[in-house]
Design an enzyme around this catalytic site. Structure first.
Site, PDB file in Angstrom:
ATOM      1  CB  ALA A 515      -7.547  50.449  38.230  1.00 45.58           C
ATOM      2  CE  LYS A 705      -6.108  50.926  52.482  1.00 46.99           C
ATOM      3  NZ  LYS A 705      -7.209  50.668  53.377  1.00 46.99           N
ATOM      4  CD  GLU A 709      -7.547  55.865  39.406  1.00 48.37           C
ATOM      5  OE1 GLU A 709      -8.598  56.087  38.798  1.00 48.37           O
ATOM      6  OE2 GLU A 709      -7.029  54.738  39.461  1.00 48.37           O
TER       7      GLU A 709
END
Lengths: 751, 265
Positions: A515, A705, A709
């Protein structure tokens, strides 16, 4: 300062020289080699397994079947424990492990595996979700396996007496009335292909079971999650299971959660010797793949192009077992509609059990499937409305600080600025050339997963430091980036730091390596661990320098209490403990609290565009130009951000143009790297621009951050729309290989 | 099957020994680029492999009478680099330089390629257009036949049990020749060889798209009809496309090949 610089990967030398030790290189004295007897039926009752001939093969010590697992919990699965270690009475897909052969060497094991005789009674087979959802379809699962960990998913559990594995729904407003009043309603359907997340190192594990302790070295991205599955199987406490993940030869999500570890572990448990299970690519493809998707979309707009409502219906082919499919579905539901202001929304989906290889995570987790559907729909809407596709997005993108999903974190990115980087980079709006097309797309993923992360920093008596984390290095560069964060926090040079990772007995807890969370969440944990260590060092320094704690601070590797009162870290540690010894340990904890109380921890942005050319004679698509934007808040290692974006976009191009696992009847026809075509160097675009947007708007260290992906997610839609603009025909499915493009341009009914 | 099944590896010193050793269950190993894949996937389980790579007479390129002789164990890479081959059949090195990948070209052999008769191949197609022959040896003697007759169908040749392909014989030519292929995967979707003969006639060979290369002969360039060939040639649909698509790209590649040939003539 170490952060902000493209520090070379600390693994670069060992990886290029071949000295790097991967899980596959692990060996334990006395180990046995396993081979797997796989089902030759897609759906069948097992009548009988006869190992007698296999057991006569020289060097073979055991043939293990489900019947030998008495006393163990015989299944695994982190959300739904529906996956048998070895098939129990029934096989549900072609290639499912039925028996495990143990031998002195892998050749004997392979020879013997061919001699295990399995008799089956065939059951009806369902390959496509449409078949599995039909009224007369055979039920794949009739037990309730739920374990009840709700933190993983907002999905609902299986609907009883159907093949629906999970359902998920997100809605607000009144979609029907909004669509009734819309100026334009655009309805589209897209199919995303069934994929394999190719990694150079296929799944492997080596397990030892000694004195009530299970020790596993494997290709697990999430060793702590695998530990829990193994502890349940063997009824062991968590401290009785050690899972280690050395360097992995690629992961991309395909190595998240438990794969071959239980096979190696039951082998060790039964044989009393260490057991190694190592798959080839074909075996890996028959272990996990990524979900194919059929997604229907309806969007309504007013006459100025403002979205009034969007509606999505998602069907995922999740395969024979749940694995991480629940999460993929949930993420697809949350990611399909895009980062737009949508006053009325309904997104619903179902993951359907079929007699195919179980599907699981793959870079993007449901986002690529959903984004193709949502963004191609936006582009067709732009055409219908007569509004420029970039302008249509500008009018609808959620602004910084605005919420596009009620109850979720406000947007921590400037999406319009990112979009400008893409369209300017591509020269969008210029005069169109024959057979050329530009496409681009936007996505925002609720990334970071549930924020649980811990780290330790040990500052030694010589001033060097060790960072301990349960986050796995799989080629993405976390070992380097976490070292840079620690170097900057501790004020020492990066070459005085080593990062040790992913050993559930020795490194602190990390929920997952996935993630896109590592830099942000593990990075925060490391940052906090460094600060904790320095706080302790300040207290020790105060004692050593004989000052009040308030007067003491750290600066550039020293403890300082004024212009003439200064000691290096090593001097403080040595003086405080006495002699040349001692160390200071800092602990960093990240949990869902404070800045991280709101989910997701951050929005992962995907902004990508392509310029393609279509050969109308052959259908061959050439990607001339690729543009990515890494909106990462702050690039701790800019070269690695660009590398991640290029890698992600390349995998997106694979799905867009060539990759697809194909079932012909009950079995895959292309479970190998010759017929399943991933991009090669020669397929790379001639021009690649990997831009980085740094606005310090992330919740992570230094305003960072996650990335990694995002740049995959919009590629499929961007390529599809570029091809549509080049040819005048809208594709409805990927991959757009040469024959698919030609068939699109020359449908049989027009011949 | 992730590993090769066990087999014996025999390395005969000369052709005579090799001919003694081979049988249906003990096939020739000449490079292994196809054979080992078939064994790894469990399709073939030979009891032994007869490794002919160290038999000196098979690993040579030379001239015999008028023909260029390429020995049965000459690799694609070796043939590509050979001056004799270049001068006698300039089109051949150009084709061989793009067979498979560098590993295949280094280990794979022309002879092995012909004997395996993988339909998606460039080698048979170009050799047929060159009017090449193969020479086969057995314990009963030798025989020579055209490559066109040697390749019978997918994975099927005229080679009998007990025979070894010892050489490929190519009559030198200065005829204008073109080989053009269309390839999106590891192997070609279609390959087309076209040759303008001295008498003005034309030979077109279409390979890879069906079970075996198919030659088409025309009395002159003006007689050629790409659409006619593309409609008649055998086409096997597969992962690279439907029959309709493959016929279409065959027509496109034929057109490109003939246009290039026109440029040479």
């Amino acid at each position: 300062m170490s952060v902000g610089n493209s520090v070379p990967s600390v693994d670069a030398r060992v990886k290029t020289t071949g000295e790097a030790r991967y899980a596959l290189d692990a060996a334990v004295p006395g180990m046995l080699f396993a081979d797997i007897v796989r089902s030759t039926r897609a759906h069948a009752t097992i009548l009988d397994i006869d190992p007698s001939e296999a057991l006569t093969t020289p060097g073979v010590s055991a043939v293990i079947t489900a019947a030998d697992l008495d006393g163990l919990f015989p299944r695994f699965g982190h959300i739904i424990a529906d996956h048998p270690i070895l098939a129990i009475d029934r096989v549900r897909y072609y290639g499912e492990p039925v028996a495990l052969v143990l031998a002195d060497n892998r050749y004997a094991a392979a020879d013997a595996a061919d001699l295990v005789r399995v008799r089956y009674a065939d059951l009806p087979v369902v390959i496509e979700p449409e078949e599995a959802l039909a009224a007369e379809a055979p039920l794949l699962h009739d037990e309730d396996y739920s374990l009840g960990d709700r933190s993983f998913s907002e999905a609902q559990s299986a609907r009883p007496a159907t093949n629906v594995a999970h359902e998920a729904m997100l809605q607000w407003g009144d979609v029907e009335s909004a669509l009734e009043g819309a100026h334009v309603v655009v309805e589209t359907t897209t199919r995303y292909p069934m994929l394999y997340a190719y990694a150079m190192e296929p799944y492997n594990a080596i397990a030892s079971y000694d004195e009530g302790e299970l020790d596993v070295i494997s290709t697990a991205q999430h060793p702590f999650q695998v530990r829990e599955d193994l502890a349940r199987i063997f009824s062991l406490p968590l401290n009785g299971v050690r899972v280690r993940s050395p360097l992995l030869g690629g992961g991309y999500g395909s190595k998240s959660y438990t794969k071959v570890e239980p096979l190696a572990a039951v082998g060790a448990w039964i044989s009393g010797r260490p057991v190694k299970v190592a798959l080839d690519v074909e075996g890996a493809i028959h272990t996990t793949r990524a979900d194919s998707a059929l997604i229907w979309v309806r969007s309504g707009f007013d006459d100025k192009g403002t979205i009034v409502a969007r509606e999505f219906d998602i069907t995922l082919n999740t395969g024979a077992y749940a694995d991480n499919g629940t999460l993929v579905l949930t993420k697809c539901v949350h990611r399909c509609f895009g980062p737009y202001n949508i006053p009325n929304l309904r997104a619903s989906g179902r993951a359907v059990y079929t007699n195919t290889v179980p599907s699981s995570s793959y870079r993007g987790f449901g986002a690529p499937q959903g984004n193709l559907a949502g963004e191609v729909n936006m582009d067709q809407a732009a055409e219908r409305l007569g509004i420029d596709a970039a302008e249509l997005r500008r009018r609808n993108l959620v602004g910084p600080g605005e919420r596009h999903i009620p109850g979720k974190r406000a947007m921590d990115a400037d999406l319009r600025a990112d979009l400008e980087m893409v369209v300017k980079g591509l020269g969008w709006g210029g005069r169109p050339t024959a057979n050329h097309g530009i496409g681009f797309g936007c996505s925002a993923s609720d990334a970071g997963a549930f924020p649980v992360s811990t780290a330790q920093v040990r500052l030694f008596a010589d001033g060097s430091a060790l960072v301990l984390t349960g986050s796995t290095e799989m080629g993405q560069g976390s070992r380097t980036v976490l070292g840079q964060i620690a170097a900057t926090e501790l004020g020492i040079s990066v070459d005085r730091i080593r990062v040790k990772q992913s050993d559930t007995s020795l490194t602190p807890y990390e929920r997952t390596t996935g993630a896109s969370r590592t830099t942000t969440l593990t990075g925060l944990a490391v940052q906090r661990a460094c600060r904790d260590a320095l706080a302790k060092l300040v207290e020790m320094g105060a004692e050593v320098l004989d000052r009040d704690v308030e007067e003491v601070k750290t600066a550039e590797g020293d403890v300082v209490a004024g212009p003439d009162s200064r000691a290096s870290y090593e001097e403080v540690v040595q003086a405080w403990f006495g002699g040349r010894q001692g160390e200071v340990t800092g602990v960093g904890i990240v949990r869902r609290a404070g800045e991280l109380a709101e989910l997701p921890p951050f929005w992962e942005i995907g902004m990508v565009g392509v310029d393609v050319e279509v050969d109308p004679q052959t259908g061959v698509v050439t990607v001339h130009h690729l543009v990515t934007v890494g909106d990462v808040g702050y690039a701790i290692n800019p070269a690695m951000v660009e590398g991640q974006d290029l890698g992600a976009a390349t995998q997106g191009l694979g799905a867009a143009l060539s990759e697809e696992l194909i079932y012909d009847g009950p079995q895959l026809v292309n479970p190998n790297m010759v017929e399943y075509r991933v991009p090669r160097m020669g397929d790379m675009p001639a021009r690649i621009d990997t831009f980085i947007a740094e606005r310090g708007d992330g919740v992570g260290p230094f305003g960072a951050k996650g990335g990694g992906e995002g740049s995959l997610n919009p590629v499929g839609g961007a390529v599809a729309s570029a091809i549509a603009r080049a040819t005048g025909r809208w594709p409805t499915r990927l991959p757009l290989n040469s024959s698919a493009v030609w068939e699109l341009l020359n449908p049989p009914d027009e011949a | 099957m992730s590993v090769l099944p066990s087999f014996e590896h025999l390395r005969p010193a000369d052709l005579h020994e090799a001919l003694d050793a081979i049988s249906f269950d003990d096939p020739v190993y000449a490079g292994g680029t196809e054979l080992l894949l078939a064994m790894r996937s469990g399709l073939l389980r030979p009891s032994s492999l007869i490794d002919i790579k160290r038999i000196p007479e098979l690993d040579r390129i030379g001239q015999e009478d008028d023909d260029v002789v390429i020995g049965g164990t000459v690799s694609h890479a070796a043939a590509t680099a050979d001056p004799v081959v270049l001068s006698a059949a300039p089109v051949l090195p150009k084709v061989l330089a793009h067979v498979g990948n560098p590993r295949v070209r280094a280990f794979g052999t022309l002879g092995g390629n012909l004997c395996f008769a993988e339909p998606k191949s460039d080698v048979a197609t170009i050799l047929i257009s060159l009017s090449a022959d193969v020479e086969l040896a057995s314990k009963n003697g030798r025989r020579r036949l055209p490559v066109e007759d040697f390749i019978i169908g997918p994975y099927t040749t005229a080679r009998n049990e007990g025979e070894i392909l010892v050489s490929i014989l190519i009559p030198p030519t200065a005829d204008p020749m073109v080989y053009e292929k269309f390839q999106t995967m590891e192997r070609p979707t279609v390959g087309v060889a076209a040759r303008l003969l001295e008498d003005g006639s034309l030979r077109v060979v279409v390979g890879a798209v069906g079970g075996a290369p198919e030659p088409f002969d025309f009395s002159s360039v003006h007689e050629v009809n790409s659409g006619h060939i593309a409609d008649r040639v055998e086409v096997i649909p597969d992962l690279t496309g439907s029959e309709r698509y493959k016929r279409h790209v065959t027509r496109v590649v034929l057109g490109r090949t003939l246009a290039q040939l026109e440029g040479l003539a």
